[in-house]
Write a protein that holds these residues in place. Structure first.
Motif, mmCIF file in Angstrom:
data_model
loop_
_atom_site.group_PDB
_atom_site.id
_atom_site.type_symbol
_atom_site.label_atom_id
_atom_site.label_comp_id
_atom_site.label_asym_id
_atom_site.label_seq_id
_atom_site.Cartn_x
_atom_site.Cartn_y
_atom_site.Cartn_z
ATOM 1 N N CYS A 105 22.526 81.772 49.362
ATOM 2 C CA CYS A 105 21.140 81.415 48.941
ATOM 3 C C CYS A 105 20.612 80.214 49.309
ATOM 4 O O CYS A 105 21.672 79.198 48.986
ATOM 5 N N ALA A 106 19.726 80.353 50.017
ATOM 6 C CA ALA A 106 19.268 78.923 50.580
ATOM 7 C C ALA A 106 17.870 78.382 50.039
ATOM 8 O O ALA A 106 16.798 79.450 49.977
ATOM 9 N N VAL A 107 17.687 77.570 49.415
ATOM 10 C CA VAL A 107 16.378 77.053 48.772
ATOM 11 C C VAL A 107 15.809 76.098 49.632
ATOM 12 O O VAL A 107 16.533 74.953 49.855
ATOM 13 N N ILE A 108 14.679 76.285 49.944
ATOM 14 C CA ILE A 108 14.000 75.162 50.925
ATOM 15 C C ILE A 108 12.487 74.558 49.831
ATOM 16 O O ILE A 108 11.827 75.301 49.613
ATOM 17 N N ASP A 109 12.598 73.466 49.718
ATOM 18 C CA ASP A 109 11.578 72.683 49.007
ATOM 19 C C ASP A 109 10.524 72.594 49.925
ATOM 20 O O ASP A 109 10.725 72.113 51.081
ATOM 21 N N CYS A 110 9.166 73.069 49.625
ATOM 22 C CA CYS A 110 7.802 72.840 50.478
ATOM 23 C C CYS A 110 6.775 72.939 49.726
ATOM 24 O O CYS A 110 6.533 74.119 49.139
ATOM 25 N N ARG A 111 6.002 71.920 49.351
ATOM 26 C CA ARG A 111 4.759 71.895 48.367
ATOM 27 C C ARG A 111 3.749 72.632 49.223
ATOM 28 O O ARG A 111 2.713 73.103 48.660
ATOM 29 N N ASP A 112 3.750 72.396 50.540
ATOM 30 C CA ASP A 112 2.531 73.149 51.408
ATOM 31 C C ASP A 112 2.820 74.477 51.479
ATOM 32 O O ASP A 112 3.529 74.929 52.439
ATOM 33 N N ALA A 142 10.733 76.329 39.822
ATOM 34 C CA ALA A 142 10.833 77.750 40.238
ATOM 35 C C ALA A 142 12.156 78.395 40.057
ATOM 36 O O ALA A 142 12.610 79.494 40.209
ATOM 37 N N TRP A 143 13.361 77.472 40.524
ATOM 38 C CA TRP A 143 14.759 77.887 40.713
ATOM 39 C C TRP A 143 15.828 77.156 39.837
ATOM 40 O O TRP A 143 16.793 77.416 39.849
ATOM 41 N N ARG A 144 15.132 76.117 38.905
ATOM 42 C CA ARG A 144 16.282 75.501 37.854
ATOM 43 C C ARG A 144 16.936 76.440 37.366
ATOM 44 O O ARG A 144 18.330 76.203 37.269
ATOM 45 N N GLU A 145 16.762 77.493 36.825
ATOM 46 C CA GLU A 145 17.592 78.408 36.144
ATOM 47 C C GLU A 145 18.615 78.995 36.978
ATOM 48 O O GLU A 145 19.633 79.401 36.568
ATOM 49 N N TYR A 146 18.482 78.807 38.094
ATOM 50 C CA TYR A 146 19.454 79.531 39.238
ATOM 51 C C TYR A 146 20.104 78.653 40.099
ATOM 52 O O TYR A 146 20.917 78.703 41.104
ATOM 53 N N ARG A 147 19.898 77.220 39.568
ATOM 54 C CA ARG A 147 20.475 75.912 40.671
ATOM 55 C C ARG A 147 21.840 76.362 40.773
ATOM 56 O O ARG A 147 22.374 75.915 41.826
ATOM 57 N N LYS A 148 22.790 76.551 39.896
ATOM 58 C CA LYS A 148 24.370 76.471 39.982
ATOM 59 C C LYS A 148 24.788 77.661 40.946
ATOM 60 O O LYS A 148 25.723 77.750 41.460
ATOM 61 N N ALA A 149 23.775 78.736 41.378
ATOM 62 C CA ALA A 149 24.040 79.704 42.284
ATOM 63 C C ALA A 149 23.605 79.596 43.580
ATOM 64 O O ALA A 149 23.845 80.383 44.596
ATOM 65 N N VAL A 150 23.007 78.326 43.900
ATOM 66 C CA VAL A 150 22.215 78.124 45.276
ATOM 67 C C VAL A 150 23.513 77.289 45.886
ATOM 68 O O VAL A 150 24.055 76.684 45.729
ATOM 69 N N ASN A 151 23.394 77.985 47.220
ATOM 70 C CA ASN A 151 24.482 77.443 48.269
ATOM 71 C C ASN A 151 23.893 76.186 49.080
ATOM 72 O O ASN A 151 24.676 75.480 49.473
ATOM 73 N N ILE A 152 22.582 76.280 49.544
ATOM 74 C CA ILE A 152 21.880 75.538 50.471
ATOM 75 C C ILE A 152 20.625 74.938 49.881
ATOM 76 O O ILE A 152 19.842 75.710 49.393
ATOM 77 N N HIS A 153 20.710 73.673 49.893
ATOM 78 C CA HIS A 153 19.201 73.137 49.227
ATOM 79 C C HIS A 153 18.639 72.366 50.483
ATOM 80 O O HIS A 153 19.187 71.340 51.036
ATOM 81 N N MET A 154 17.460 72.514 51.132
ATOM 82 C CA MET A 154 17.050 71.804 51.950
ATOM 83 C C MET A 154 15.396 71.647 51.504
ATOM 84 O O MET A 154 14.788 71.780 50.732
ATOM 85 N N ARG A 155 14.915 70.344 52.333
ATOM 86 C CA ARG A 155 13.373 70.168 52.251
ATOM 87 C C ARG A 155 12.821 70.390 53.620
ATOM 88 O O ARG A 155 12.913 70.026 54.623
ATOM 89 N N LEU A 156 11.625 70.954 53.353
ATOM 90 C CA LEU A 156 10.685 71.227 54.676
ATOM 91 C C LEU A 156 9.526 70.245 54.755
ATOM 92 O O LEU A 156 8.652 70.129 53.576
ATOM 93 N N LEU A 157 9.592 69.391 55.443
ATOM 94 C CA LEU A 157 8.385 68.259 55.641
ATOM 95 C C LEU A 157 7.666 68.170 57.006
ATOM 96 O O LEU A 157 8.182 69.306 57.724
ATOM 97 N N ASP A 158 6.838 67.574 57.245
ATOM 98 C CA ASP A 158 6.094 67.497 58.415
ATOM 99 C C ASP A 158 6.968 67.063 59.683
ATOM 100 O O ASP A 158 7.131 67.471 61.019
ATOM 101 N N GLU A 159 8.072 66.491 59.461
ATOM 102 C CA GLU A 159 8.928 65.735 60.165
ATOM 103 C C GLU A 159 10.112 66.873 60.505
ATOM 104 O O GLU A 159 11.168 66.748 61.501
ATOM 105 N N GLY A 160 10.322 68.081 59.912
ATOM 106 C CA GLY A 160 11.207 69.195 59.974
ATOM 107 C C GLY A 160 12.006 69.284 58.700
ATOM 108 O O GLY A 160 11.499 69.300 57.585
ATOM 109 N N LEU A 161 13.159 69.787 58.992
ATOM 110 C CA LEU A 161 13.900 70.420 57.832
ATOM 111 C C LEU A 161 15.202 69.454 57.537
ATOM 112 O O LEU A 161 15.938 69.113 58.502
ATOM 113 N N PHE A 162 15.204 69.147 56.414
ATOM 114 C CA PHE A 162 16.376 68.084 55.684
ATOM 115 C C PHE A 162 17.320 68.622 54.866
ATOM 116 O O PHE A 162 16.636 69.307 53.634
ATOM 117 N N SER A 163 18.469 68.207 54.760
ATOM 118 C CA SER A 163 19.447 68.810 53.899
ATOM 119 C C SER A 163 19.500 68.140 52.564
ATOM 120 O O SER A 163 19.085 66.923 52.523
#
Length: 231
Positions: free
Chosen positions: A36-43, A206-227
């Protein structure tokens, strides 16, 4: 697809800016079966474009995107459609056709890709509807449903069949609170059989209750995708 191969892999991907609006930065992401990969993106628009990118709907100027070992850019229309039939997707903008009942909107994508008898598909969709708090399969047009019921219907459509990959845009603000647990249970059951998850979220809530089961966490910004570090 070979054993131990990535389910979804973006390798130095540079999307067409004119087509996607995503900045022409290199994107790299690898999801293995069951991860499970979670990608933060407010846009939400950027998140939807990234979901389109991962499902082979955006032209690239460089790099490659492979799903189940197949490069989206090398496939013909029939192969593209067949491969996309392996993906369950929740789109924040819905993708509903108001000329049809919601039950048909839910079942048609699956019916197109399966040889299952129609009655079995109806039964499966109805069971999922109960699971997500619907009293059955809604036959009203999507524009006649409340936002909460439409969000429930979106979950039913995404989990229909046995998707190999779930691409989930954030609809946590539309889903009723009592739907959170069945949603996470369905997510876990899908992962247990090898389904990968790409989950685009707008906030940690949105994913707080599932945090321990997440394998990948990244953030999607204007500049790209960041771990990010999974805490």
């Amino acid at each position: 697809m070979t054993a131990n191969a990535p389910l979804l892999e973006l390798r130095d991907v540079m999307p067409s800016f004119e087509e996607s609006g995503l900045m022409p930065a290199p994107y790299n992401l690898r999801i293995m079966p069951g991860e499970c990969a979670v990608i933060d993106c407010r846009d939400v628009e950027r998140a939807a474009m990234f979901a389109d990118l991962c499902t082979g709907m955006v032209s690239l100027t460089q790099g490659s995107i492979k799903f189940m070992g197949l490069d989206w850019s090398t496939l013909r229309d029939r192969q593209l459609n067949a491969l996309r039939g392996r993906i369950g997707r929740i789109s924040r903008h819905g993708g509903w056709l108001d000329m049809f009942g919601t039950h048909l909107n839910i079942m048609l994508p699956h019916l197109y890709h399966t040889t299952d008898p129609f009655d079995n598909v109806v039964r499966h969709a109805t069971e999922l509807g109960y699971r997500f708090g619907l009293p059955g399969l809604p036959i009203s047009a999507p524009d006649r449903l409340s936002g909460a019921d439409l969000a429930r219907a979106a979950c039913v459509r995404a989990f229909m069949g046995r998707p190999e990959l779930l691409v989930l845009e954030d609809i946590s603000d539309m889903l009723p609170e009592e739907t959170a647990l069945p949603f996470l249970e369905m997510l876990t059951a899908a992962r247990d059989r090898g389904c990968g998850v790409l989950w685009l979220v707008r906030s940690a809530a949105a994913w707080r209750e599932y945090r321990k089961a997440v394998n990948i966490h990244m953030r999607l910004l204007d500049e790209g995708l960041f771990s990010m570090r999974v805490v």
